[in-house]
Design a protein around this motif. Structure first.
Motif, PDB file in Angstrom:
ATOM      1  N   UNK A 750       0.823  -1.214   0.000  1.00 37.59           N
ATOM      2  CA  UNK A 750       0.000   0.000   0.000  1.00 37.59           C
ATOM      3  C   UNK A 750       0.851   1.256   0.000  1.00 37.59           C
ATOM      4  N   UNK A 751       2.108   1.122   0.384  1.00 44.70           N
ATOM      5  CA  UNK A 751       2.941   2.311   0.544  1.00 44.70           C
ATOM      6  C   UNK A 751       3.723   2.545  -0.749  1.00 44.70           C
ATOM      7  N   UNK A 752       3.502   3.722  -1.325  1.00 46.92           N
ATOM      8  CA  UNK A 752       4.194   4.025  -2.572  1.00 46.92           C
ATOM      9  C   UNK A 752       5.707   4.046  -2.316  1.00 46.92           C
ATOM     10  N   UNK A 753       6.456   3.465  -3.235  1.00 46.06           N
ATOM     11  CA  UNK A 753       7.904   3.471  -3.142  1.00 46.06           C
ATOM     12  C   UNK A 753       8.465   2.493  -2.102  1.00 46.06           C
ATOM     13  N   UNK A 754       7.583   1.722  -1.491  1.00 45.24           N
ATOM     14  CA  UNK A 754       8.040   0.746  -0.488  1.00 45.24           C
ATOM     15  C   UNK A 754       8.980  -0.261  -1.145  1.00 45.24           C
ATOM     16  N   UNK A 755      10.078  -0.602  -0.459  1.00 49.55           N
ATOM     17  CA  UNK A 755      11.011  -1.602  -0.977  1.00 49.55           C
ATOM     18  C   UNK A 755      10.752  -2.931  -0.277  1.00 49.55           C
ATOM     19  N   UNK A 756      10.575  -3.968  -1.110  1.00 48.30           N
ATOM     20  CA  UNK A 756      10.291  -5.286  -0.534  1.00 48.30           C
ATOM     21  C   UNK A 756      11.490  -6.207  -0.757  1.00 48.30           C
ATOM     22  N   UNK A 757      11.843  -6.950   0.295  1.00 48.88           N
ATOM     23  CA  UNK A 757      12.981  -7.883   0.238  1.00 48.88           C
ATOM     24  C   UNK A 757      12.417  -9.294   0.242  1.00 48.88           C
ATOM     25  N   UNK A 758      12.765 -10.063  -0.794  1.00 55.05           N
ATOM     26  CA  UNK A 758      12.133 -11.372  -1.021  1.00 55.05           C
ATOM     27  C   UNK A 758      13.049 -12.496  -0.562  1.00 55.05           C
ATOM     28  N   UNK A 759      12.440 -13.453   0.116  1.00 54.06           N
ATOM     29  CA  UNK A 759      13.189 -14.622   0.586  1.00 54.06           C
ATOM     30  C   UNK A 759      12.375 -15.870   0.278  1.00 54.06           C
ATOM     31  N   UNK A 760      13.083 -16.890  -0.223  1.00 57.34           N
ATOM     32  CA  UNK A 760      12.412 -18.182  -0.353  1.00 57.34           C
ATOM     33  C   UNK A 760      13.222 -19.201   0.433  1.00 57.34           C
ATOM     34  N   UNK A 761      12.516 -19.908   1.297  1.00 62.21           N
ATOM     35  CA  UNK A 761      13.144 -20.871   2.196  1.00 62.21           C
ATOM     36  C   UNK A 761      14.297 -20.205   2.948  1.00 62.21           C
TER      37      UNK A 761
END
Ligand SMILES: [Zn+2]
Length: 804
Positions: A750-761
């Protein structure tokens, strides 16, 4: 001497006894013959097999099939046309109306002529005797001729002159294997007998006694001479005048026999399956003109379709109010030297339905108060037990009003709707619509039922669209009542009105309500029409057409069905053998045919009428289409089907609390109540919002919580995983090189410009900003996805990659 006289007396006595015996014998013989003659004549003297003859509603020949004995013998007509009657009587039997079956005058005259000429020149047979002869087909002996005479009298006792003439006309030979007047009229002139001219009638009248004259090339002059002699005789008898006679003699003889029409060969084949249809002409509900023009349209489109590898197509037109089929084109015409399955009648064939059933689901849900016409339905990636429905254009809208989802034929909303409604209930609805081909359990079909996971025929589908429309129309005329009889399959046999079976009682309720049908047909008027290539106008844009297309899995079936005025038009294109082609798509292959056929139909003023008594005014949320709550920012009054008052109220709108700048949300814990601004706000769940805001620029995302305010936990998390769904089992097919397809994972913030850090396992994979999706190559087995944003918010989800 005494002996002599005694002998004479004895001989005389003997002779008298003999004579008495022979009188008794004679009487017995006569009685036996009379008895035999009386009972040897069946009620109707002919037992010949007849051709199948199929006509349109006005009696025009659509097609015929040869009789079992290899003769073309059309069934006996109701009357003998005036011109032919005058011709045949004048030629064969001038005193037909006055003799009792045998014409003694004619016999004496014939005998006199025969004696004078030394050979037989005239038979002296009456039309009645000839009728008997045609029915007996015996060798012509003197004894046989006696029987014919007896039976002719008998026939005259039992039947009227008109009936005898009809029998004669129907069984007289007209050359080759052409038997009967109607057969001959079609064979030599291509028209029904009642339309023949004096010249044509005269030509036919001379044939039964000289059938060999019909070799039109060899005996042309002889035939013409006989015809003209008969015309002269008609003139002498003052049956025709000078001018008529003169003009009739100018008419040329036909050049060659005509093939019997094949205007509706698939319908004729369907009718031929019933043996009881032979014996009298089968009058169908077909309109000859519409039938031919529809064939022409299909033939024209078939030429283009063939270039795309599409070889078959079918079109039917039916009337809404009667259910009568007025055009029935079961397939495209065969091309010489090719076998593309053109013999197959596609109209009753079961084919995969594509999207063509969707309107029935929408209508059923409106009828039962499970939807309002414009209720938002989710349109986001979804997976149900390993099955992932996709929209045709492979995009998602987040949420779409149900009527627009129907008009645009979106797949995900349809599946969501079926999930809500239940497959079992839907199959029950299809049965009531007489779509009997969907006969397995809901488990068997699964949710793909609504996307073409089942089969139905063009016949059933057109019937169902017509039934719904009929029920709405009759509701309006039956004083707001429904007739269960309104739901029936199409019919092509012509029935007289008084033949109708007893009608069922009217009912105040129906499984599809008038209001629901109205909104369904209305939604279907919004379907985007194909572009006319020549004018770049929308097809038939000046007519109201409620219509729907369908395309089956693998591009095997293209459907288009439309309701306009009093007609339902159904079109199917594809390949009879089931071969898929990229252009077998409803809108591309079938819709242009549909709109060309619609142009043939008369315009109607019967267009969609609102059934006000089955509608109720409700305040609905303008944004969600649900019944409005006090939290909905914009509302409107709308007429909805009666059951709609029970639908769920708007679940999306809420009243939110903002700081005076209206930039941040606040709570009573962090802002003094008098400063708080209250606003009604339309808020979609994040996954829906993610797609919805891309297509709806007026959508306002919920303002963020002011940093100094406490945040409610879960529901307010600024990150949401869109795909995969929780605990999804995902099958990733392997490519040609054995490498597994990559999985595409999507999230939203919902937050514009938010940075998401992705992790799998628990292994870091990537970081994203603005567009939050990644693709990854994953081995089979269970996996854990974790996404953490720059503020430390995190979400996790488990899913599994499976080998099939
Ligand atoms: Zn609302």
């Amino acid at each position: 001497m005494e002996n002599d006289s005694k002998n004479i007396i004895d001989r005389l006595r003997q002779k008298i006894v003999n004579c008495r015996l022979s009188i008794v014998n004679c009487v017995v013989v006569v009685l036996v013959i009379a008895f035999l003659v009386w009972f040897s004549l069946p009620k109707y003297p002919f037992d010949a097999p007849y051709s199948l003859v199929v006509t349109d509603s006005s009696g025009n020949l659509l097609g015929a099939k040869i009789a079992d004995d290899g003769q073309w013998r059309f069934p006996q007509g109701d009357s003998v046309p005036y011109k032919f009657r005058e011709c045949i009587i004048n030629y064969e039997d001038k005193r037909f109306w006055h003799h009792p079956g045998v014409d003694l005058l004619a016999i004496f005259r014939a005998a006199w002529l025969d004696i004078k000429n030394g050979h037989i020149v005239s038979g002296g047979s009456t039309i009645t005797m000839q009728t008997v002869r045609l029915s007996r087909r015996e060798d012509r002996t003197f004894f046989e001729k006696m029987i014919e005479a007896f039976q002719a009298v008998r026939l005259e006792v039992r039947y009227s002159k008109d009936e005898i003439l009809q029998m004669y006309a129907a069984h007289a030979p007209f050359g080759g294997n052409t038997v009967g007047l109607e057969t001959a009229a079609q064979r030599y002139f291509g028209r029904p007998a009642h339309t023949l001219s004096w010249s044509e009638s005269a030509m036919l009248a001379v044939l039964p006694n000289n059938p060999s004259l019909i070799h039109l090339s060899r005996n042309r002059d002889a035939l013409q001479a006989k015809r003209n002699a008969l015309l002269n005789s008609l003139l002498e008898s003052k049956i025709i005048d000078d001018e008529t006679c003169f003009l009739a003699k100018q008419e040329p003889l036909p050049t060659s026999p005509k093939p019997y029409p094949q205007a509706a060969q698939h319908l004729v084949a369907r009718i031929a399956e019933r043996k009881s249809n032979y014996g009298k002409p089968v009058r169908t509900t077909i309109d000859f003109r519409l039938q031919n023009r529809t064939r022409e349209i299909l033939a024209r489109h078939a030429r283009t379709l063939r270039t795309d590898g599409i070889y078959n197509g079918a079109v039917m037109i039916m009337e809404v109010n009667t259910g009568n089929v007025v055009a029935y084109v079961g397939n495209t015409d065969a091309i010489e030297g090719r076998d593309d399955g053109n013999d197959v009648d596609i109209i009753p064939a079961y084919r995969s339905t594509g999207s063509i059933l969707k309107p029935f689901l929408y209508c059923a849900m409106l009828s039962e108060g499970e939807l309002l016409p414009n209720t938002l339905v989710p349109d986001i990636p979804m997976q149900i037990s390993g099955y992932m429905p996709k929209n045709y254009r492979l995009t998602y809208d987040g949420a779409v009003p149900a009527n627009k989802a129907l008009a645009r034929s979106l797949n995900v909303p349809a599946v969501k709707m079926l999930q809500q409604y239940s497959g079992e209930k839907f199959i029950h609805i299809l049965k009531k619509l007489k779509i009997n081909s969907v006969d397995k359990s809901a488990d068997y079909y699964g949710l793909s039922l609504i996307l073409g996971g089942c089969e139905a025929s063009l016949w059933e589908l057109c019937g169902a669209y017509a039934s719904m429309t009929r029920s709405l129309r009759n509701y309006l005329t039956h004083n707001n009542m429904y007739s269960p009889d309104d739901y029936h399959l199409p019919n092509f046999y012509y029935y007289n009105n008084d033949n109708h079976s007893k009608s069922a009682d009217l009912d105040a309720h129906s499984f599809m309500t008038a209001g629901a049908i109205y909104y369904t047909l209305k939604a279907l008027t919004m379907v985007e029409r194909p572009e006319d290539e020549s004018s770049h106008d929308s097809f038939g844009s000046d007519r109201v057409v409620s219509w729907k297309t369908g395309t089956s899995f693998g591009f095997r079936d293209a459907w288009a069905i439309g309701v306009t005025g009093n007609y339902v038009v159904g079109v199917w294109t594809g390949n009879a053998d089931g071969e898929g082609r990229p252009n077998i798509v409803g809108i591309k292959a079938s819709a242009p045919i549909l709109f060309d056929v619609i142009k043939l139909l008369p315009r109607s003023h019967q267009d969609l009428q609102m059934p006000y008594d089955d509608l109720v005014s409700v305040t609905v949320c303008k944004k969600s289409g649900h019944v409005a709550t006090e939290n909905c920012p914009q509302t409107e009054e709308m007429l909805v089907p009666l059951a709609g008052v029970n639908t769920r109220s708007c679940p999306y709108c809420q009243t939110i609390h903002l700081d005076p700048s209206e930039q941040y949300r606040v709570t009573a814990d962090c802002e003094s109540p008098e400063n708080i601004v209250h606003r009604k706000w339309f808020v979609l769940p994040p996954a829906m919002e993610y797609y919805y805001k891309q297509h709806n620029s007026d959508y306002r995302v919920l303002p963020p919580m002011r940093p100094d305010c406490n945040r409610n936990a879960d529901s307010d998390l600024p990150i949401q995983i869109i795909y995969p769904e929780s605990n999804a089992k995902i099958f990733l097919p392997k490519g040609f090189g054995g490498e597994r397809q990559r999985i595409v994972i999507e999230a939203t913030s919902r937050i514009a410009g938010n940075r998401l850090f992705w992790h799998i396992d628990d292994r870091y994979i990537a970081v994203t900003q603005d567009i939050h999706n990644i693709s990854a190559e994953l081995p089979a087995g269970r996996h854990l996805l974790t996404i953490i944003d720059q503020n430390g918010n995190s979400v996790s989800r488990r899913f599994e990659v499976i080998d099939k």
